[in-house]
Structure formats: C-alpha cells, structure tokens
Design a protein around this motif. Structure first.
Motif, PDB file in Angstrom:
ATOM      1  N   PHE A  49       0.860  -1.182   0.000  1.00 47.49           N
ATOM      2  CA  PHE A  49       0.000   0.000   0.000  1.00 47.49           C
ATOM      3  C   PHE A  49       0.898   1.234   0.000  1.00 47.49           C
ATOM      4  N   PRO A  50       1.484   1.551  -1.168  1.00 50.44           N
ATOM      5  CA  PRO A  50       2.442   2.656  -1.251  1.00 50.44           C
ATOM      6  C   PRO A  50       1.745   4.010  -1.227  1.00 50.44           C
ATOM      7  N   ILE A  51       2.442   4.995  -0.692  1.00 50.95           N
ATOM      8  CA  ILE A  51       1.955   6.373  -0.659  1.00 50.95           C
ATOM      9  C   ILE A  51       2.925   7.240  -1.445  1.00 50.95           C
ATOM     10  N   GLN A  52       2.395   7.975  -2.441  1.00 52.71           N
ATOM     11  CA  GLN A  52       3.195   8.835  -3.288  1.00 52.71           C
ATOM     12  C   GLN A  52       2.739  10.287  -3.144  1.00 52.71           C
ATOM     13  N   GLY A  66      -2.151   8.710  13.295  1.00 49.64           N
ATOM     14  CA  GLY A  66      -0.874   8.059  13.019  1.00 49.64           C
ATOM     15  C   GLY A  66      -0.697   7.682  11.557  1.00 49.64           C
ATOM     16  N   PHE A  67      -1.740   7.132  10.943  1.00 47.84           N
ATOM     17  CA  PHE A  67      -1.641   6.699   9.552  1.00 47.84           C
ATOM     18  C   PHE A  67      -1.601   7.890   8.597  1.00 47.84           C
ATOM     19  N   ILE A  68      -2.518   8.834   8.797  1.00 50.41           N
ATOM     20  CA  ILE A  68      -2.575   9.965   7.876  1.00 50.41           C
ATOM     21  C   ILE A  68      -1.346  10.852   8.043  1.00 50.41           C
ATOM     22  N   GLY A  69      -0.739  10.833   9.234  1.00 49.33           N
ATOM     23  CA  GLY A  69       0.507  11.568   9.439  1.00 49.33           C
ATOM     24  C   GLY A  69       1.632  11.013   8.588  1.00 49.33           C
ATOM     25  N   PHE A  70       1.697   9.693   8.460  1.00 47.55           N
ATOM     26  CA  PHE A  70       2.689   9.067   7.589  1.00 47.55           C
ATOM     27  C   PHE A  70       2.467   9.512   6.149  1.00 47.55           C
ATOM     28  N   GLY A  73       3.532  12.999   5.597  1.00 44.23           N
ATOM     29  CA  GLY A  73       4.982  13.054   5.542  1.00 44.23           C
ATOM     30  C   GLY A  73       5.551  12.651   4.202  1.00 44.23           C
ATOM     31  N   ARG A  74       4.772  11.905   3.441  1.00 43.47           N
ATOM     32  CA  ARG A  74       5.181  11.500   2.098  1.00 43.47           C
ATOM     33  C   ARG A  74       4.831  12.567   1.054  1.00 43.47           C
ATOM     34  N   GLY A  75       4.179  13.647   1.488  1.00 46.45           N
ATOM     35  CA  GLY A  75       3.854  14.725   0.578  1.00 46.45           C
ATOM     36  C   GLY A  75       2.505  14.611  -0.105  1.00 46.45           C
ATOM     37  N   ALA A  76       1.713  13.595   0.259  1.00 46.20           N
ATOM     38  CA  ALA A  76       0.413  13.416  -0.367  1.00 46.20           C
ATOM     39  C   ALA A  76      -0.582  14.471   0.115  1.00 46.20           C
ATOM     40  N   GLU A  77      -1.632  14.682  -0.656  1.00 46.17           N
ATOM     41  CA  GLU A  77      -2.788  15.433  -0.162  1.00 46.17           C
ATOM     42  C   GLU A  77      -3.587  14.498   0.736  1.00 46.17           C
ATOM     43  N   SER A  98       3.485  19.887   7.903  1.00 49.68           N
ATOM     44  CA  SER A  98       3.960  18.689   7.213  1.00 49.68           C
ATOM     45  C   SER A  98       4.195  18.985   5.735  1.00 49.68           C
ATOM     46  N   PRO A  99       4.861  18.071   5.015  1.00 46.47           N
ATOM     47  CA  PRO A  99       5.077  18.260   3.572  1.00 46.47           C
ATOM     48  C   PRO A  99       3.833  18.015   2.719  1.00 46.47           C
ATOM     49  N   ALA A 100       2.691  17.708   3.341  1.00 46.49           N
ATOM     50  CA  ALA A 100       1.486  17.372   2.584  1.00 46.49           C
ATOM     51  C   ALA A 100       1.109  18.476   1.590  1.00 46.49           C
ATOM     52  N   ARG A 101       0.645  18.077   0.397  1.00 44.19           N
ATOM     53  CA  ARG A 101       0.208  19.048  -0.611  1.00 44.19           C
ATOM     54  C   ARG A 101      -1.054  19.784  -0.165  1.00 44.19           C
TER      55      ARG A 101
END
Length: 270
Positions: A49-52, A66-70, A73-77, A98-101
């Motif tokens: 279950f990759p996050i881009q 916890g999950f949405i924070g990860f 951190g990956r930069g996703a919206e 965070s780096p989230a879009r």
C-alpha cells in the motif's frame, strides 16, 4: 473483574500504530509495527500500500492521526475524517507544517461522507467497521468516494483475538459505541467483495497487541501512562524476543496464531 468506563473512554490504540505512551516506556511498538509491515522506508504505509506525493489519501476514522501523518509526511494530499471533533482538530494542528500538498479535516460519522464521488485514490479505514451500525452502507460510502482504480487499506479486529477478549474484557467492550460485531475472516472477505471491490491481499498480524490487551484488563488503569509493571514487562519481553536470531520468525508464527487484526487491501474496478 469490574468494568470501568474510563478504561473504554477511548478506542484502544490500533495494533499497527506505535502508541507514544507505550513507546515512552519501551519502543518495541515501533519495531513490532515495522516487522508487521507498517510504516516502511520504501514509502509503503503497509506492505503493498504505497503512498506517493501525487496521491490524495482519505483516512476514515483517523483517530489520533498516526496513519494519515505518515501519508502527509510522504507529501500526499490528505483528508482525515473522524466522529470526534477534537481528534480532527488535533490531527490538523499536527499536520499543519507537514510536507502534505493539502490537508483537510472533516468531522463526520461517514453516514454519509460529506465528500463528492470519485474524489480520492487511496482510502484507509482501520479498526472502524466493528463499531458501525451498518457496515454495508458504511463501506458503500468508502467505495463511492474512491476514484476508479483507487486502492483501499481496510482492517478489523481478528476473530481469534476477539474470542480471547470475550473471556477477559468487561462486557462494556462489546457494547455500543465499542465493538458491536465480530468479523470472521470469511465475513470480512465477503463484506469487501460484495461492496464491489477487487481483493488483492488478505493478511493478519498483532500477537504483541493481542497479549497486551488480554493483560490490560487486570491492571486496573485507564488508557494513559504510566503503564502497569505487567504491561511494561510484557513490552520488554517482546523486545528481547525480537532482538534474538529467530525473533522475527517466531513473531511471524505467533502473529498467524493469535493476530490482533486482519487486513484487506482491495481495489475499486477501473
């Protein structure tokens, strides 16, 4: 055993999320989560279950985030939904830098979700379906808001661990708003398949947490630190096992024998 409302004033931490309180006494929770397939350096929230950065991830029942924070951190919206307004606010504050879009907090019971059709391409819903009155309609809402081809990460407590909890937990644990149903693995597969999703993977994990919660009820404490010596000792024992040559292999066998959670990864048809 006396049932104490304060013990169930919050949903138990998900087996995959490294509880800050437990980790403060023993960071075995982080190691155990990684070995179970969570929070991988490859960028996978869970194995397969990759996050881009280009993803728009929805977490329904986000809890402490916890999950949405990860994912942030990956930069996703990210869009995070919970019935608890305070949890949504706190998660939003944590994700602000965070780096989230983009970050979107929504207070909702998801019946229905206040989101448009075909809105996101990754959907997370963990340890929620056992609480809801109508899991069929609840899951239908998750499917509705996913784009064609969207990937779903779904989990519920495993029947093996829940069977133990029926014998050791106070009766309140299996009353609304807590766990009002138990899913067999066949039930869970059928629910997800009948919702129109294509199942790509089913697995289970979480022996450490099955034992932690079996021990928890006799410790006469609420869901906050400091933890009872029994729970701290269990964490140290598990950490010692995982540090040994055959520790990860033994963990894998025990995770299959008495898992805390069962997981399905599924995809919405194109």
């Amino acid at each position: 055993m006396q049932a104490d409302q304060s013990k169930l004033s919050a949903e138990q931490p998900d087996a995959a999320v490294a509880s800050e309180n437990v980790a403060s006494a023993n960071d075995v929770t982080i190691l155990d989560a990684n070995l179970s397939g969570w929070f991988l350096e490859s960028g996978e929230l869970f194995t397969d279950f990759p996050i881009q950065p280009e993803d728009h991830v929805l977490d329904v029942g986000c809890g402490d985030g916890g999950f949405i924070g990860f994912c942030a951190g990956r930069g996703a919206e990210v869009t995070f939904v919970d019935i608890d307004e305070q949890k949504v606010k706190e998660t939003g504050r944590r994700l602000r830098d965070s780096p989230a879009r983009g970050t979107h907090g929504v207070v909702s019971d998801a019946a229905p979700l206040p989101l448009p059709d075909n809105h996101v391409n990754k959907v997370i819903c963990t340890e929620v379906l056992e609480h809801v009155d109508d899991p069929v309609n609840f899951l239908a809402e998750l499917v509705r808001v996913g784009k064609p081809g969207a990937l779903y990460l779904l989990s519920v407590p495993d029947i093996a661990s829940e069977t133990v909890q029926q014998k050791v937990a106070p009766s309140l644990y299996f009353e609304k708003p807590h766990h009002i149903r138990i899913f067999s693995r066949e039930d869970f597969l059928r629910l997800v398949g009948d919702a129109g999703l294509i199942i790509e993977k089913q697995t289970c994990y979480g022996f450490f947490w099955s034992m932690f919660w079996a021990f928890f009820w006799t410790c006469d404490q609420d869901l906050s630190a400091p933890w009872h010596p029994l729970l701290q000792q269990w964490g140290r024992t598990w950490q010692t096992l995982l540090s040994m040559r055959d520790g990860p292999r033994i963990k894998q066998a025990l995770d299959q024998a008495l898992p805390k959670s069962q997981v399905i990864i599924a995809r919405k048809p194109e």
